[in-house]
Structure formats: structure tokens, C-alpha cells
Write a protein that holds these residues in place. Structure first.
Motif, PDB file in Angstrom:
ATOM      1  N   SER A  64       0.840  -1.199   0.000  1.00 45.07           N
ATOM      2  CA  SER A  64       0.000   0.000   0.000  1.00 45.07           C
ATOM      3  C   SER A  64       0.874   1.247   0.000  1.00 45.07           C
ATOM      4  O   SER A  64       1.926   1.280   0.640  1.00 45.07           O
ATOM      5  CB  SER A  64      -0.920   0.020   1.228  1.00 45.07           C
ATOM      6  OG  SER A  64      -0.171   0.088   2.425  1.00 45.07           O
ATOM      7  N   LEU A  65       0.416   2.257  -0.726  1.00 42.09           N
ATOM      8  CA  LEU A  65       1.155   3.512  -0.829  1.00 42.09           C
ATOM      9  C   LEU A  65       0.174   4.669  -0.717  1.00 42.09           C
ATOM     10  O   LEU A  65      -0.810   4.732  -1.460  1.00 42.09           O
ATOM     11  CB  LEU A  65       1.901   3.587  -2.165  1.00 42.09           C
ATOM     12  CG  LEU A  65       2.629   4.903  -2.479  1.00 42.09           C
ATOM     13  CD1 LEU A  65       3.712   5.173  -1.440  1.00 42.09           C
ATOM     14  CD2 LEU A  65       3.227   4.869  -3.883  1.00 42.09           C
ATOM     15  N   GLU A  66       0.444   5.551   0.240  1.00 40.45           N
ATOM     16  CA  GLU A  66      -0.325   6.777   0.386  1.00 40.45           C
ATOM     17  C   GLU A  66       0.605   7.965   0.213  1.00 40.45           C
ATOM     18  O   GLU A  66       1.689   8.003   0.799  1.00 40.45           O
ATOM     19  CB  GLU A  66      -0.992   6.852   1.765  1.00 40.45           C
ATOM     20  CG  GLU A  66      -2.076   5.819   1.992  1.00 40.45           C
ATOM     21  CD  GLU A  66      -2.721   5.975   3.349  1.00 40.45           C
ATOM     22  OE1 GLU A  66      -2.365   6.935   4.075  1.00 40.45           O
ATOM     23  OE2 GLU A  66      -3.564   5.136   3.712  1.00 40.45           O
ATOM     24  N   ILE A  67       0.187   8.920  -0.596  1.00 42.82           N
ATOM     25  CA  ILE A  67       0.958  10.130  -0.828  1.00 42.82           C
ATOM     26  C   ILE A  67       0.077  11.325  -0.517  1.00 42.82           C
ATOM     27  O   ILE A  67      -1.026  11.448  -1.066  1.00 42.82           O
ATOM     28  CB  ILE A  67       1.478  10.194  -2.276  1.00 42.82           C
ATOM     29  CG1 ILE A  67       2.424   9.027  -2.553  1.00 42.82           C
ATOM     30  CG2 ILE A  67       2.192  11.516  -2.527  1.00 42.82           C
ATOM     31  CD1 ILE A  67       2.952   8.973  -3.967  1.00 42.82           C
ATOM     32  N   ALA A  78      -0.343   9.973  -9.349  1.00 43.59           N
ATOM     33  CA  ALA A  78       0.145  10.717  -8.186  1.00 43.59           C
ATOM     34  C   ALA A  78      -0.774  11.903  -7.940  1.00 43.59           C
ATOM     35  O   ALA A  78      -1.219  12.570  -8.879  1.00 43.59           O
ATOM     36  CB  ALA A  78       1.572  11.199  -8.420  1.00 43.59           C
ATOM     37  N   PRO A  79      -1.106  12.177  -6.677  1.00 43.09           N
ATOM     38  CA  PRO A  79      -2.045  13.263  -6.384  1.00 43.09           C
ATOM     39  C   PRO A  79      -1.459  14.636  -6.705  1.00 43.09           C
ATOM     40  O   PRO A  79      -0.246  14.799  -6.861  1.00 43.09           O
ATOM     41  CB  PRO A  79      -2.301  13.109  -4.886  1.00 43.09           C
ATOM     42  CG  PRO A  79      -1.090  12.414  -4.364  1.00 43.09           C
ATOM     43  CD  PRO A  79      -0.644  11.503  -5.466  1.00 43.09           C
ATOM     44  N   GLU A  80      -2.344  15.623  -6.796  1.00 47.41           N
ATOM     45  CA  GLU A  80      -1.916  17.000  -7.000  1.00 47.41           C
ATOM     46  C   GLU A  80      -1.000  17.421  -5.859  1.00 47.41           C
ATOM     47  O   GLU A  80      -1.239  17.094  -4.698  1.00 47.41           O
ATOM     48  CB  GLU A  80      -3.139  17.920  -7.037  1.00 47.41           C
ATOM     49  CG  GLU A  80      -2.842  19.353  -7.408  1.00 47.41           C
ATOM     50  CD  GLU A  80      -2.531  19.528  -8.880  1.00 47.41           C
ATOM     51  OE1 GLU A  80      -1.949  20.563  -9.241  1.00 47.41           O
ATOM     52  OE2 GLU A  80      -2.884  18.625  -9.669  1.00 47.41           O
ATOM     53  N   GLY A  81       0.059  18.133  -6.197  1.00 52.00           N
ATOM     54  CA  GLY A  81       0.986  18.576  -5.168  1.00 52.00           C
ATOM     55  C   GLY A  81       2.292  17.823  -5.150  1.00 52.00           C
ATOM     56  O   GLY A  81       3.155  18.100  -4.318  1.00 52.00           O
ATOM     57  N   VAL A  82       2.468  16.879  -6.068  1.00 50.97           N
ATOM     58  CA  VAL A  82       3.713  16.118  -6.164  1.00 50.97           C
ATOM     59  C   VAL A  82       4.471  16.566  -7.409  1.00 50.97           C
ATOM     60  O   VAL A  82       3.891  16.702  -8.488  1.00 50.97           O
ATOM     61  CB  VAL A  82       3.445  14.602  -6.250  1.00 50.97           C
ATOM     62  CG1 VAL A  82       4.756  13.827  -6.348  1.00 50.97           C
ATOM     63  CG2 VAL A  82       2.649  14.138  -5.041  1.00 50.97           C
ATOM     64  N   ALA A  83       5.771  16.802  -7.268  1.00 53.52           N
ATOM     65  CA  ALA A  83       6.592  17.216  -8.404  1.00 53.52           C
ATOM     66  C   ALA A  83       8.000  16.670  -8.215  1.00 53.52           C
ATOM     67  O   ALA A  83       8.381  16.246  -7.121  1.00 53.52           O
ATOM     68  CB  ALA A  83       6.622  18.737  -8.535  1.00 53.52           C
ATOM     69  N   GLY A  84       8.765  16.702  -9.287  1.00 52.90           N
ATOM     70  CA  GLY A  84      10.146  16.245  -9.205  1.00 52.90           C
ATOM     71  C   GLY A  84      10.585  15.570 -10.486  1.00 52.90           C
ATOM     72  O   GLY A  84       9.936  15.690 -11.528  1.00 52.90           O
ATOM     73  N   PHE A  85      11.703  14.847 -10.407  1.00 56.57           N
ATOM     74  CA  PHE A  85      12.206  14.157 -11.588  1.00 56.57           C
ATOM     75  C   PHE A  85      13.055  12.953 -11.178  1.00 56.57           C
ATOM     76  O   PHE A  85      13.606  12.889 -10.083  1.00 56.57           O
ATOM     77  CB  PHE A  85      13.026  15.094 -12.482  1.00 56.57           C
ATOM     78  CG  PHE A  85      14.176  15.790 -11.793  1.00 56.57           C
ATOM     79  CD1 PHE A  85      15.389  15.150 -11.588  1.00 56.57           C
ATOM     80  CD2 PHE A  85      14.042  17.104 -11.363  1.00 56.57           C
ATOM     81  CE1 PHE A  85      16.441  15.788 -10.960  1.00 56.57           C
ATOM     82  CE2 PHE A  85      15.086  17.755 -10.732  1.00 56.57           C
ATOM     83  CZ  PHE A  85      16.286  17.103 -10.528  1.00 56.57           C
ATOM     84  N   VAL A  86      13.106  11.994 -12.090  1.00 59.06           N
ATOM     85  CA  VAL A  86      13.927  10.791 -11.933  1.00 59.06           C
ATOM     86  C   VAL A  86      14.791  10.664 -13.176  1.00 59.06           C
ATOM     87  O   VAL A  86      14.318  10.912 -14.295  1.00 59.06           O
ATOM     88  CB  VAL A  86      13.051   9.535 -11.757  1.00 59.06           C
ATOM     89  CG1 VAL A  86      13.908   8.276 -11.729  1.00 59.06           C
ATOM     90  CG2 VAL A  86      12.229   9.629 -10.484  1.00 59.06           C
ATOM     91  N   ASP A  87      16.055  10.292 -12.984  1.00 52.71           N
ATOM     92  CA  ASP A  87      16.985  10.145 -14.110  1.00 52.71           C
ATOM     93  C   ASP A  87      17.161  11.443 -14.880  1.00 52.71           C
ATOM     94  O   ASP A  87      17.315  11.454 -16.105  1.00 52.71           O
ATOM     95  CB  ASP A  87      16.524   9.042 -15.073  1.00 52.71           C
ATOM     96  CG  ASP A  87      16.736   7.652 -14.495  1.00 52.71           C
ATOM     97  OD1 ASP A  87      17.649   7.491 -13.667  1.00 52.71           O
ATOM     98  OD2 ASP A  87      15.969   6.737 -14.861  1.00 52.71           O
ATOM     99  N   ALA A 150       9.959  22.187 -11.096  1.00 48.04           N
ATOM    100  CA  ALA A 150       9.171  21.619  -9.998  1.00 48.04           C
ATOM    101  C   ALA A 150       8.596  22.715  -9.110  1.00 48.04           C
ATOM    102  O   ALA A 150       7.469  22.613  -8.616  1.00 48.04           O
ATOM    103  CB  ALA A 150      10.032  20.668  -9.183  1.00 48.04           C
ATOM    104  N   LEU A 151       9.345  23.799  -8.920  1.00 46.35           N
ATOM    105  CA  LEU A 151       8.880  24.885  -8.058  1.00 46.35           C
ATOM    106  C   LEU A 151       7.637  25.572  -8.618  1.00 46.35           C
ATOM    107  O   LEU A 151       6.824  26.107  -7.855  1.00 46.35           O
ATOM    108  CB  LEU A 151       9.994  25.918  -7.878  1.00 46.35           C
ATOM    109  CG  LEU A 151      11.250  25.460  -7.135  1.00 46.35           C
ATOM    110  CD1 LEU A 151      12.260  26.599  -7.063  1.00 46.35           C
ATOM    111  CD2 LEU A 151      10.908  24.959  -5.742  1.00 46.35           C
ATOM    112  N   LEU A 152       7.485  25.555  -9.941  1.00 47.68           N
ATOM    113  CA  LEU A 152       6.333  26.216 -10.558  1.00 47.68           C
ATOM    114  C   LEU A 152       5.008  25.631 -10.083  1.00 47.68           C
ATOM    115  O   LEU A 152       3.991  26.321 -10.051  1.00 47.68           O
ATOM    116  CB  LEU A 152       6.410  26.098 -12.079  1.00 47.68           C
ATOM    117  CG  LEU A 152       7.422  26.975 -12.810  1.00 47.68           C
ATOM    118  CD1 LEU A 152       7.310  26.733 -14.300  1.00 47.68           C
ATOM    119  CD2 LEU A 152       7.204  28.444 -12.488  1.00 47.68           C
ATOM    120  N   THR A 153       5.009  24.360  -9.728  1.00 41.15           N
ATOM    121  CA  THR A 153       3.767  23.692  -9.332  1.00 41.15           C
ATOM    122  C   THR A 153       3.468  23.854  -7.849  1.00 41.15           C
ATOM    123  O   THR A 153       2.470  23.315  -7.366  1.00 41.15           O
ATOM    124  CB  THR A 153       3.829  22.193  -9.673  1.00 41.15           C
ATOM    125  OG1 THR A 153       4.833  21.567  -8.865  1.00 41.15           O
ATOM    126  CG2 THR A 153       4.170  21.985 -11.143  1.00 41.15           C
TER     127      THR A 153
END
Length: 316
Positions: A64-67, A78-87, A150-153
Motif C-alpha cells: 500500500s502507498l499513500e501520498i 500521483a495526487p496533485e501537489g507532487v513534483a520532481g524528476f527521476v533520471d 518543480a517549483l512552478l507547481t
């Protein structure tokens, strides 16, 4: 967790496989609001896979995963309010830094010409190159632009993969400042890094992964205890006299190259050595661990090279 606020991340029993490869094996993770949580581990430990799950780029096979208090059960959810990057962040190489951010703002239904873009560029130290095409950006500049995007969001959870990768000292200072300010304002940050100094400088908590499993998760401070034996390098006014003094300290060993004074001890024995050096009239000019407490724990818990001066060769 902080009061009645839901945790930024709550994962239980997360597993993820790719064919016969078990990338994540029963992962548990808690990230509280307003905390910077470090994720470290050897290559192949599962860090990137876990970050991808947090960003909604993939879905776990089980668990189970809650964000941000919302359950996540499918990819790209992913719910609103999550930002970022991978690779590394995805950028349009033919567009300028400003144009990249404007395109992202438009995609998210935000003002593409408002002050938010200038603010994001300024906070990440990219104002001077705002109108340069990103095709010519260095790795560090691309990382900073990814953070600006990411900061824009206005994220409540920021997920970053090696955010200090390729940064010069000025760029690192900008990134550290931004992340610290975000956490102070209540944003949670989960970041992976191979740089233990960055993790120690930024993170209050850390999760160490090895072969897809959590081998430690908790406060960074608990990894540095008086019971932990580490190697310390000393620079003194009289190395020969200091070596003689060190040889008489109980529960302390001289290790490493005879030309360099390195001792292996726990904190109480190290304190005893310092006291004896002062009494002997030997000035102590520098005292520092050869390997930081976090790196020592990382090496021990992931079953890497032995901790100490002789472990320096071949570290990554």
C-alpha cells in the motif's frame, strides 16, 4: 507524523519486480510533512524504482502507498501537489530555460508570463541564462532547471533524483538553500544521492536501501552514536609525540599509513586522546572522521568495503 496533518508518504510492504529482478522487496517508508528525507544505497538498490513510484510513473506489484494522505493504486495517478524528476529532468533542448518553464506552466494551467517563472529562475540561480537554449546547458544547469520546473507547481511533496549531480559550489549552494526553505515552509522532500555530504547537510532522516530492502530508516542522528567505532585523522603540532600519546590510550588503535596519524576509536576514547594531547602540550590543529558516520553506516549496512582508512581505496 506532525499533528493531524497526513504524512507526505506512507508506504507498507511495497514490492516491485521487473521480470525475474526484484527491484523492491517489502519496502516501508514514512516521510513527515516539512522534512527532507534522504534515500541512499548502492547502484541497483532500488532507489530510482522507489522514486518512480512516488512520482506516479509506475505502480507497485503489491503493498500500500499513500501520498499526501491519498492512496495511490495505479500508474500516472500521483495526487496533485507532487513534483520532481527521476533520471534527470526532461527538457526541450531547442527552447530556452524561460520557454521551457513557460511551456510547463501552460501545461499545468498556470500563467506562462507571470512572475512565478522569474522567481523560479532566480531561486535556482539561472537568471543569467534564462534566455539561453537548454541544448548547451551543463548537467548541473539542467538539474537546476528541473528544480525550477518543480517549483512552478508549488509542490507539497518534492521528489528528486541526484539533485546535486554536476553542480559547482555556487549551484549546490542555491539548491541547498531552496530545499531548506521549502522544508521550512512545510514542503516534504525525498531525494536520492550518492553524495553523503549532501545528505548529511540537508536531511534530518534517511532510508538506506540494499538489494531492494530497507536496512535502516530513521533519524540521521541515530547513525552517529558514541558506540560507533570510526577512524579519525589528526593533524598536530608534533606528529611523533601525538603518536606516542595515542599508543597509550585504552580502546584506541593506530591504523593506516605510519606517515599519517589515524586512530580507530569510539567517541569516549577519542575524547581521552584529546585530553592527553593537551596535557602533553601537543596542539591539535585538525580532527575529522576519515569516513562520515552516515557513510560508515552505509558501508556497514550494505555490506560494502570495511570501514576505516584502509577502506578509502575503491569507494564510490
Amino acid at each position: 507524523m506532525d499533528g493531524d496533518r497526513p504524512g507526505a508518504v506512507r508506504a507498507r510492504g511495497i514490492t516491485k519486480t521487473f521480470g525475474d529482478v526484484v527491484a523492491l522487496d517489502g519496502i516501508a517508508l514514512d516521510v513527515a510533512p516539512g522534512r527532507i528525507h534522504g534515500l541512499v544505497g548502492p547502484n541497483g538498490a532500488g532507489k530510482t524504482t522507489l522514486l518512480g513510484l512516488l512520482l506516479g510513473l509506475a505502480v507497485a506489484d503489491s503493498g500500500s502507498l499513500e501520498i499526501l494522505g491519498a492512496p495511490v493504486g495505479r500508474a500516472l495517478a500521483a495526487p496533485e501537489g507532487v513534483a520532481g524528476f527521476v533520471d534527470g529532468p526532461g527538457l526541450y533542448p531547442s527552447l530556452t530555460a524561460r520557454q521551457n518553464l513557460a511551456a510547463l506552466a501552460t501545461l499545468h494551467g498556470r500563467d506562462a508570463k507571470g512572475p512565478a517563472i522569474d522567481d523560479a529562475l532566480a531561486r535556482t540561480g539561472l537568471t543569467d541564462v534564462a534566455d539561453d537554449r537548454t541544448r548547451g546547458f551543463s548537467l548541473g544547469m539542467r538539474q537546476r532547471l528541473g528544480l525550477a520546473a518543480a517549483l512552478l507547481t508549488e509542490p507539497r511533496l518534492l521528489v528528486l533524483d541526484e539533485p546535486a549531480n554536476g553542480l559547482d559550489p555556487a549551484g549546490k549552494r542555491h539548491v541547498h538553500q531552496v530545499l531548506t526553505e521549502l522544508a521550512a515552509d512545510g514542503t516534504s522532500v525525498v531525494l536520492s544521492s550518492h553524495r553523503m555530504d549532501d545528505v548529511e547537510a540537508l536531511c534530518s532522516e534517511v532510508t538506506i536501501l540494499a538489494t531492494g530492502r530497507v536496512v535502516y530508516s530513521g533519524p540521521l542522528s541515530e547513525l552517529a552514536t558514541d558506540r560507533q567505532e570510526l577512524d579519525y585523522r589528526l593533524v598536530t603540532s608534533d606528529p611523533a609525540a601525538a603518536r606516542r600519546v595515542a599508543a597509550d590510550v585504552p580502546e584506541l588503535r593506530l591504523v593506516g599509513d605510519p606517515a599519517t596519524l589515524v586512530v580507530r576509536a569510539r567517541v569516549p576514547a577519542l575524547d581521552d586522546l584529546v585530553t592527553r594531547l593537551v596535557k602533553a602540550g601537543v596542539a591539535l590543529r585538525e580532527l575529522a572522521p576519515v569516513v562520515s558516520p552516515l557513510e560508515a553506516a552505509f558501508l556497514a549496512l550494505t555490506d560494502r568495503s570495511p570501514v576505516g582508512a584502509e577502506a578509502q581505496e575503491g569507494r564510490s
